[in-house]
Design an enzyme around this catalytic site. Sequence first.
Site, mmCIF file in Angstrom:
data_model
loop_
_atom_site.group_PDB
_atom_site.id
_atom_site.type_symbol
_atom_site.label_atom_id
_atom_site.label_comp_id
_atom_site.label_asym_id
_atom_site.label_seq_id
_atom_site.Cartn_x
_atom_site.Cartn_y
_atom_site.Cartn_z
ATOM 1 N N TYR A 128 -74.468 -31.312 16.063
ATOM 2 C CA TYR A 128 -74.600 -32.570 16.833
ATOM 3 C C TYR A 128 -73.262 -33.133 17.314
ATOM 4 O O TYR A 128 -72.217 -32.649 16.944
ATOM 5 C CB TYR A 128 -75.483 -33.590 16.134
ATOM 6 C CG TYR A 128 -75.157 -34.155 14.774
ATOM 7 C CD1 TYR A 128 -73.914 -34.078 14.190
ATOM 8 C CD2 TYR A 128 -76.170 -34.824 14.068
ATOM 9 C CE1 TYR A 128 -73.672 -34.647 12.953
ATOM 10 C CE2 TYR A 128 -75.933 -35.396 12.823
ATOM 11 C CZ TYR A 128 -74.680 -35.304 12.280
ATOM 12 O OH TYR A 128 -74.457 -35.865 11.065
ATOM 13 N N GLU A 129 -73.361 -34.092 18.203
ATOM 14 C CA GLU A 129 -72.177 -34.630 18.908
ATOM 15 C C GLU A 129 -71.427 -33.538 19.666
ATOM 16 O O GLU A 129 -70.210 -33.554 19.739
ATOM 17 C CB GLU A 129 -71.209 -35.336 17.942
ATOM 18 C CG GLU A 129 -71.793 -36.447 17.117
ATOM 19 C CD GLU A 129 -72.485 -37.508 17.948
ATOM 20 O OE1 GLU A 129 -72.185 -37.617 19.131
ATOM 21 O OE2 GLU A 129 -73.357 -38.193 17.390
ATOM 22 N N GLY A 130 -72.170 -32.622 20.250
ATOM 23 C CA GLY A 130 -71.551 -31.510 20.973
ATOM 24 C C GLY A 130 -71.400 -30.323 20.045
ATOM 25 O O GLY A 130 -70.557 -30.335 19.145
#
Lengths: 592, 592
Positions: free
Chosen positions: A434-436
């Site tokens: 997550y978050e890229g």
Amino acid sequence: MPSYTPPTRDMQFVLHDVLRISQTDTPGYAELDPEFTSAVLDEAGRLASEVLAPLNTVGDTEGCRLENGVVRTPEGFREAFEQVKAGGWPGIDLPEEFGGQNMPYIMGTAVGEMFSGANQAFTMYQGLTHGAASAILAHGTDAQKATYLPRMTACDWTGTMNLTEPHCGTDLGLMRTKAEPRDDGSYAITGQKIFISSGEHDMAENIIHLVLAKIPGGPEGIKGVSLFIVPKFLVNEDGSLGARNGVSCGKIEEKMGIHGNATCVMNYDGATGYLLGEMHKGMRAMFTMMNEARIGVGMQGLAQAEIAYQNALAYARDRLQGRAVTGAENPDGPADPLIVHPDIRRSLMDQKSFIEGARAFLLCGSQMIDQSHRGKDAQAEGMVSLLTPVIKGFLTDEGFDMTILAQQIYGGHGYIEEWGMSQYARDARIAMIYEGANGVQALDLVGRKLAQDGGKHVMAFFETVKTFLKENEDNEALRADFLDPLKAASKDLQQAGMFFMQNGMKNPNAALAGSYDFMHLFGHVCLGLMWAHMGKACHEALGNGTTDRAFHEAKLATGRYYMARRLPATKMHLARIESGADTVMALTADQF
Amino acid sequence: MPSYTPPTRDMQFVLHDVLRISQTDTPGYAELDPEFTSAVLDEAGRLASEVLAPLNTVGDTEGCRLENGVVRTPEGFREAFEQVKAGGWPGIDLPEEFGGQNMPYIMGTAVGEMFSGANQAFTMYQGLTHGAASAILAHGTDAQKATYLPRMTACDWTGTMNLTEPHCGTDLGLMRTKAEPRDDGSYAITGQKIFISSGEHDMAENIIHLVLAKIPGGPEGIKGVSLFIVPKFLVNEDGSLGARNGVSCGKIEEKMGIHGNATCVMNYDGATGYLLGEMHKGMRAMFTMMNEARIGVGMQGLAQAEIAYQNALAYARDRLQGRAVTGAENPDGPADPLIVHPDIRRSLMDQKSFIEGARAFLLCGSQMIDQSHRGKDAQAEGMVSLLTPVIKGFLTDEGFDMTILAQQIYGGHGYIEEWGMSQYARDARIAMIYEGANGVQALDLVGRKLAQDGGKHVMAFFETVKTFLKENEDNEALRADFLDPLKAASKDLQQAGMFFMQNGMKNPNAALAGSYDFMHLFGHVCLGLMWAHMGKACHEALGNGTTDRAFHEAKLATGRYYMARRLPATKMHLARIESGADTVMALTADQF
């Protein structure tokens, strides 16, 4: 039962012996003397170990339940959340104006590591709120700030980030959620967002969703995306809660881990939203949250590695199995503890040397954020922008690998849920995604950050390493164990950068095929640099007659391990990078 | 929904183009011509993909349930088990005398990979039975063989291995389960065993437990351990089932994965057991099962990597996200498929090049087992004994890492259970632990196998590499891409071995601290050797005007990737090994 011991001693070492924060001119750091930080960290550590850690297994086992549109968090979460709020922790580094404690970001990082280590799923509720509050702080109107920030700083209202849709995650230009302007200046938001952490739950009076959507008629793709504030309950002018907004949780996902956090499908059905920041500049506003969130996720990688290591260490000291090859060390017992065995040591030292290096790296990066935000230091801003994908990608990949090593020490007991080791690995896994996803971090690093501002930030990084080596070249105690390996590793990194420059212009794939290895190569050099700094600080402490000799000697030994045993990975990453794109791109899609 | 495509094309390539099995003099191999093996593999592949694979998610979701002492397997398992039995698969390589098909072990391995890839938890029920049957075959009396083997070959009765107790796993000398002799020649077995895979379930009429226990008054420690046959139901002289024996399942464990297999706590309460093999020589008999089981577990590492890769590949071809940096490849669509991106390629090629190399390695090792068992070839026996820990340790570590890479390609969708990728990672994790945790494999390799028979097996391995390099030194097509990297990697391995010889005698820790890295270094050299063989076979096929040009060209490209991008890991492992034990052993247990 797994347990958590706050690593406050190690944090104090990094803050005061290595970074010497209270002696720097970073605004707000003067008051961060050892007594003050110790008091804050001890209090946070107590909450982490006594309140949050015991709920970690509960959260995993019970998970969240969606019942008639309401999400029930696991038993005990609500009470614990009240305690976190009562301590003022959610607003530790937010402005006093909105009820925060206005401490520097570095303190938020240190506290955050402990909360995340003790209970990652739980801590995400406040973490997302912090990110959303930061975005409103940076991009909101005065009225928006006044309406939302006091309640969000206190976590009476929590926040979320709504980016992903079923058909698009990384490529947000494909987004379909639309925001139709209304006469009153608000927008009607319609669409579906998925993977919304803390999207719906029963611990807050209101939930403030930050939602990316497209205003019809705007530019195509990512340039037509705007950011909106969409509260679960509309807020009346007097600040009281009004009608329920047209947003609801359609489903919560069954996940590999972080079961205690509700990952929601959020349906927006003409929900009222308010533009945050400029029209069509939503990505810029969202990145305010994302950069901070990425550093926070890097921290989660470290935090899970720490708690997994702590428990693996306890098991290795306790479990009797086999005899030391050099002679029994527990001759009166039926067998020696696991920790006598060299391969168990190898595993523990891999973990310990990563964790302590990562902690220093993260706190050092947090100091740069303070220099950037509080000190308006453009150089620090550029540097932390360069390092953000390394912090996120490297620390979460390594952090996960370390939880796997820790789990392995338990043998079969690591695989059953009873001992808790499986949860650390399952929870740590999400941080790589997550978050890229980490591949996107590598792309960001090599495709954008390296060349940013004419490449000046990466040049500044090399200069930092070079300066350190130069300043300490007469330090005999450091040379063989720390300086020489750092120099070699840094040379590998420069050589990789050179390869990209020479080959990437004519063939971008030549650089991008090596991006993931570059991110890891960079991460190792960063940790090598941190260890060299820590080695220096330990030699100084020992020379000055430290009262904590065992600590500084152990630290030195751990650093030597990292330099001798982990840093040689840079050569492998360099070889992979220098093999270029040919073997990577050789097959057609059909030939796979 | 995840799917499974049997890799029969690739298996045929290894069996016939590389190993050329039907042209070797290994007993039983003459009849293994391409048509025959193709027919067998196709049939097994059909069962794997159509019957076993669809039950994989069901097994994970439902798990096993213990109700009043009875373990219920997931919906559909019983019916599928009947189909596996009806096809005669459990006895594929067991003697005809007991109802088996008497095919070589190499065929069992190829079929086993498909079954395990499609459904690991399910396939363990027959896998454990096979191991137990092998032990009875090797060590049982004629009467024991006649009583148990026909029913176990058919899997009407399944088998288990009972080693671990709550306080001892690796160190079985600490075992407490006791076997008290009775007047009738049987023994009363009393004690508790844990982590017993397939220990209790509802798919067989009887379960034959092989149990390690100590006969009171025998030698201390591991030398006093004997092996016993303990049937769930006693068997009457006419072969019918008699009274229920004093063995029961007390609990099934909650695990990270392989939920479809019941991992049981087994309580023996004066249960009737029959000595298998010689008194106090139980470990020797158990090792008959364990060596075979270890190779089978290495196979599981490969198998999970394969199914995870297949699904990641499908997703990478299908999911549209972003644009190729070199220009749109799907200009009419909203975005390009993931597979255009270099870092996605890097991940897929890591997976593919591991999987195909590992498959060749495993089948090559299986051929050695056939040479050893059927051909009484002592050299082959020594070599496979040396390589067993490498197969188990390296293939399961790498296999797990590859499932993580595959899961990563799905981004957030990889973390939710819906897509199945989490299960592959969770299931693959166990293979690094059971049948001897991988650290124990490394210890076995460096502490025992290297020096076995005066070190002649490892010398023979180096000789094999040298001979291959010598025989092909004029092969221009192979040199730069395959031979040179293999030579360099093999040199690293020899140098590591030399380091152990020079330092391990005076300080055993110096060798053992490098054991894990040595296992991985060895594994890479083995896969490098396999790839060199495969490269050669491909060049020959292409020179001979193969009708399957795309296959052989893709294979060559994949091999080049492995040699260029994976093999450089040997340098890192060598550097870690040569750093010795000092940094590993520096800390006291308290200093951690």
